[in-house]
Design a protein around this motif. Structure first.
Motif, short mmCIF file in Angstrom:
data_model
loop_
_atom_site.label_atom_id
_atom_site.label_comp_id
_atom_site.label_asym_id
_atom_site.label_seq_id
_atom_site.Cartn_x
_atom_site.Cartn_y
_atom_site.Cartn_z
N GLU A 159 -7.90 14.87 31.38
CA GLU A 159 -9.00 15.73 30.94
C GLU A 159 -9.76 16.21 32.18
OE1 GLU A 159 -10.96 18.01 28.59
OE2 GLU A 159 -9.56 16.62 27.67
N GLN A 162 -8.98 8.06 34.96
CA GLN A 162 -8.40 8.57 33.72
C GLN A 162 -6.90 8.33 33.69
OE1 GLN A 162 -9.34 12.74 33.47
NE2 GLN A 162 -11.29 12.39 32.43
N ASN A 163 -6.23 8.60 34.79
CA ASN A 163 -4.77 8.46 34.86
C ASN A 163 -4.35 6.99 34.79
OD1 ASN A 163 -2.11 9.29 35.15
ND2 ASN A 163 -2.19 9.12 37.38
N TYR A 218 -5.47 7.25 29.68
CA TYR A 218 -6.09 8.28 28.86
C TYR A 218 -5.42 9.62 29.12
CZ TYR A 218 -9.73 4.83 28.12
OH TYR A 218 -10.40 3.71 27.78
#
Length: 181
Positions: free
Chosen positions: A46, A38-39, A43
């Motif tokens: 979350e 995600q990082n 994004y």
């Protein structure tokens, strides 16, 4: 007046725990990888999905590890042999069958008579990735003990039970008329 101290159980000669709790760390590793993805993907951070993944994966693996530690653990002491939840006395073991020959090729292998007998423990057979060790018990009963390190278990049992049945011995010549089935 001195209090009578209970005698401690004898030290185990052979122990296999069944499964390692390190498998449960796979949940946090997966959650950490998902956070890193995600990082690095740009994004928004979350944490809900990685947290759910952590709980689900770790929970399922914890159940499996606990079951393996109960049902596929082995412990041999001077007095008892425990296979899963079944414990037998070493004094009830009369003889040890020789190791079965290794299979050759892809054809059907002929099993030794003791390999068709009941496996100790509550499982329906010898657990996966374990190898059976044939035992003759009192009352002309034949069973299979099992372990991952079956050669070491066999060696330890051989020290406790000096009699070894030769190939083609009593298990191959049992009278089938004695069986009620």
């Amino acid at each position: 007046m001195s209090e009578s101290q209970p005698t401690p159980p004898p030290a185990p000669l052979f122990v296999e725990r069944g499964a390692s709790w390190y498998w449960v760390l796979f949940g946090p590793i997966c959650a950490g990888l998902l956070l890193w993805i995600q990082n690095s993907g740009g994004y928004e951070f979350e944490p809900v999905i990685p947290s759910v993944l952590l709980v689900l994966v770790s929970g399922m693996l914890a159940v499996q590890v606990k079951a393996a530690r109960v049902h596929t653990s082995v412990e041999l002491s001077k007095d008892t042999l425990r296979q899963g939840t079944e414990t037998i006395r070493v004094a009830d073991i009369v003889a040890l069958y020789p190791e079965a020959p290794r299979p050759v090729g892809w054809g059907k292998q002929e099993l030794q008579k003791w390999q068709e007998s009941r496996a100790l423990g509550e499982l329906s057979g010898v657990p996966r990735r374990r190898t059976g060790v044939g035992l003759r018990l009192t009352g002309r009963r034949t069973v299979q003990a099992w372990a991952r390190d079956h050669r070491r278990l066999r060696a330890m049992l051989g020290e406790l039970i000096p009699e070894t049945i030769s190939p083609g011995g009593p298990a191959d010549t049992e009278d089938e008329a004695e069986s009620p089935w």
